[in-house]
Enzyme design. Sequence first.
Site, mmCIF file in Angstrom:
data_model
loop_
_atom_site.group_PDB
_atom_site.id
_atom_site.type_symbol
_atom_site.label_atom_id
_atom_site.label_comp_id
_atom_site.label_asym_id
_atom_site.label_seq_id
_atom_site.Cartn_x
_atom_site.Cartn_y
_atom_site.Cartn_z
ATOM 1 N N SER A 120 -4.145 91.280 69.461
ATOM 2 C CA SER A 120 -3.654 90.136 68.684
ATOM 3 C C SER A 120 -2.861 89.174 69.543
ATOM 4 C CB SER A 120 -2.722 90.615 67.578
ATOM 5 O OG SER A 120 -3.237 91.677 66.885
ATOM 6 N N HIS A 141 -11.158 88.604 69.327
ATOM 7 C CA HIS A 141 -10.135 88.789 68.286
ATOM 8 C C HIS A 141 -10.709 88.524 66.898
ATOM 9 C CE1 HIS A 141 -5.985 87.509 66.540
ATOM 10 N NE2 HIS A 141 -6.229 88.778 66.317
ATOM 11 N N GLU A 153 -11.969 84.815 67.659
ATOM 12 C CA GLU A 153 -11.406 84.056 68.778
ATOM 13 C C GLU A 153 -11.888 84.747 70.054
ATOM 14 O OE1 GLU A 153 -6.956 82.275 68.514
ATOM 15 O OE2 GLU A 153 -7.100 84.326 67.845
ATOM 16 N N ASN A 191 -2.599 83.448 66.130
ATOM 17 C CA ASN A 191 -1.336 84.169 65.945
ATOM 18 C C ASN A 191 -0.127 83.423 66.496
ATOM 19 O OD1 ASN A 191 -2.359 86.217 64.437
ATOM 20 N ND2 ASN A 191 -2.694 87.599 66.163
HETATM 21 N N1 3HC Z 1 -14.287 94.323 52.970
HETATM 22 C C1 3HC Z 1 -15.381 93.712 52.499
HETATM 23 N N2 3HC Z 1 -15.327 92.733 51.563
HETATM 24 C C2 3HC Z 1 -14.121 92.401 51.108
HETATM 25 C C3 3HC Z 1 -12.935 92.982 51.561
HETATM 26 C C4 3HC Z 1 -13.061 94.006 52.533
HETATM 27 N N3 3HC Z 1 -11.996 94.651 53.022
HETATM 28 N N4 3HC Z 1 -11.884 92.417 50.923
HETATM 29 C C5 3HC Z 1 -12.396 91.482 50.098
HETATM 30 N N5 3HC Z 1 -13.739 91.467 50.218
HETATM 31 C C6 3HC Z 1 -14.681 90.557 49.560
HETATM 32 C C7 3HC Z 1 -14.759 90.759 48.062
HETATM 33 O O1 3HC Z 1 -15.715 91.745 47.714
HETATM 34 C C8 3HC Z 1 -15.186 89.374 47.572
HETATM 35 O O2 3HC Z 1 -16.565 89.215 47.818
HETATM 36 P P1 3HC Z 1 -17.471 88.128 47.016
HETATM 37 O O3 3HC Z 1 -17.073 86.774 47.520
HETATM 38 O O4 3HC Z 1 -18.850 88.488 47.396
HETATM 39 O O5 3HC Z 1 -17.166 88.315 45.571
HETATM 40 C C9 3HC Z 1 -14.457 88.436 48.540
HETATM 41 O O6 3HC Z 1 -14.166 89.224 49.711
HETATM 42 C C10 3HC Z 1 -13.150 87.928 47.966
HETATM 43 O O7 3HC Z 1 -12.367 89.044 47.594
HETATM 44 P P2 3HC Z 1 -11.601 89.190 46.202
HETATM 45 O O8 3HC Z 1 -12.300 88.402 45.147
HETATM 46 O O9 3HC Z 1 -11.352 90.636 45.951
HETATM 47 O O10 3HC Z 1 -10.155 88.634 46.475
HETATM 48 P P3 3HC Z 1 -9.667 87.238 46.997
HETATM 49 O O11 3HC Z 1 -10.520 86.122 46.536
HETATM 50 O O12 3HC Z 1 -8.234 87.264 46.680
HETATM 51 O O13 3HC Z 1 -9.829 87.330 48.582
HETATM 52 C C11 3HC Z 1 -9.067 87.855 50.737
HETATM 53 C C12 3HC Z 1 -9.300 88.380 49.327
HETATM 54 C C13 3HC Z 1 -10.395 87.498 51.366
HETATM 55 C C14 3HC Z 1 -8.444 89.001 51.519
HETATM 56 C C15 3HC Z 1 -8.151 86.580 50.652
HETATM 57 O O14 3HC Z 1 -6.994 86.885 49.932
HETATM 58 C C16 3HC Z 1 -7.758 86.047 52.006
HETATM 59 O O15 3HC Z 1 -8.531 85.361 52.661
HETATM 60 N N6 3HC Z 1 -6.498 86.349 52.464
HETATM 61 C C17 3HC Z 1 -5.988 85.903 53.737
HETATM 62 C C18 3HC Z 1 -6.508 86.817 54.815
HETATM 63 C C19 3HC Z 1 -6.025 86.387 56.170
HETATM 64 O O16 3HC Z 1 -5.301 85.437 56.375
HETATM 65 N N7 3HC Z 1 -6.426 87.176 57.191
HETATM 66 C C20 3HC Z 1 -6.031 86.958 58.539
HETATM 67 C C21 3HC Z 1 -4.850 87.795 58.839
HETATM 68 S S1 3HC Z 1 -4.294 87.575 60.492
HETATM 69 C C22 3HC Z 1 -5.197 88.638 61.403
HETATM 70 O O17 3HC Z 1 -5.968 89.436 60.902
HETATM 71 C C23 3HC Z 1 -4.995 88.587 62.876
HETATM 72 C C24 3HC Z 1 -4.188 89.743 63.395
HETATM 73 O O18 3HC Z 1 -4.236 89.692 64.805
HETATM 74 C C25 3HC Z 1 -2.748 89.729 62.957
#
Ligand code: 3HC
Length: 293
Positions: A120, A141, A153, A191
């Site tokens: 990260s 990433h 990334e 990040n």
């Molecule tokens: N695996 C597979 N599919 C998943 C999943 C998972 N773990 N989590 C959610 N999904 C799918 C759902 O099945 C749904 O699919 P569909 O569009 O076909 O119906 C879709 O994703 C949307 O999920 P939900 O309807 O359950 O819920 P939300 O609409 O609230 O979305 C989320 C969930 C995608 C997690 C959304 O809240 C989001 O984008 N959150 C922000 C995530 C983010 O910022 N991530 C980056 C973090 S930083 C990082 O990772 C870097 C590291 O280095 C720190």
Amino acid sequence: MEIKKIAVLGAGQMGNGIAHVCAQAGYQVKMRDIEQKFIDKAMDTIRKNLERGLKKGKITEEEVEETVGRVEGTLSLDDAVKDADLVIEAVPEIVDLKLKTWKEVDEKAPEHAILASNTSSISITQMASVTKTPERFVGMHFFNPVPVMKLVEIIKGAATSDETVDAIEQVSEKLGKETVLVNEAPGFAVNRLLVPAINEAIFAIQEGVATVEDMDKAIKLGLNWPMGPLTLADFVGLDTLLYISDYFVEEFKDSKYRAPALLRKMVRAGWVGRKAGKGFYDYSGEKPEPLTF
Ligand code: 3HC
């Protein structure tokens, strides 16, 4: 050289997501962790996440079985990497652990293998320097949840060759991801912005500016983030955020990146977010309950 076999090191939150998308794209995957219980949990998670798509009719039962069948769990690093064309490392964000892992991989992986870290924040050049082939070392990433988030990334270290970048671009495309190319710098592009932003939200909680619930609501509705910063902190893992913050202070030599005392205290208590059942929210009930600080 065509990439067919991928080793994923670490079966945690990121590792199982990476194994999932690689297997779904048709790659043969070996997923390595240090205890069988981590591998079992990761295999369960991969199946559950694939079944989300099955329920919605986006994939067939056969595709679920084929994808799961392409992931083989192993406790042996040698077994994981010995015939890999690409090694993707997703072990915890601890510099010494990453360096130790890469030294071992370097002894066991084939000469032609591309070596990619899902770090990260940590220096690609530093990790590459413990291998014999720094030109084949690159940052790859992913974002959590890996099956959903569109971005990879790609990070170029001092010696990373253009051929290596091209190969990772091609793999990312096959995984259905978009890529950006970033020159090495702590935290790369995403990040570098995300971690200070989440930390600022935690400082605000610490200072009593707003409740956890209201801070999340403010940013969700005011900035159109899919999750508020404290929900996102719990989702990413407070331990990971703390590692990154401490690494930023060390690398940038700038205290503006310092971690809030509240974050450190919570990590020391083991309240590292969703994976621990407790962070800024309590996840033991049906619905996450915000905590008061
Ligand atoms: N695996 C597979 N599919 C998943 C999943 C998972 N773990 N989590 C959610 N999904 C799918 C759902 O099945 C749904 O699919 P569909 O569009 O076909 O119906 C879709 O994703 C949307 O999920 P939900 O309807 O359950 O819920 P939300 O609409 O609230 O979305 C989320 C969930 C995608 C997690 C959304 O809240 C989001 O984008 N959150 C922000 C995530 C983010 O910022 N991530 C980056 C973090 S930083 C990082 O990772 C870097 C590291 O280095 C720190």
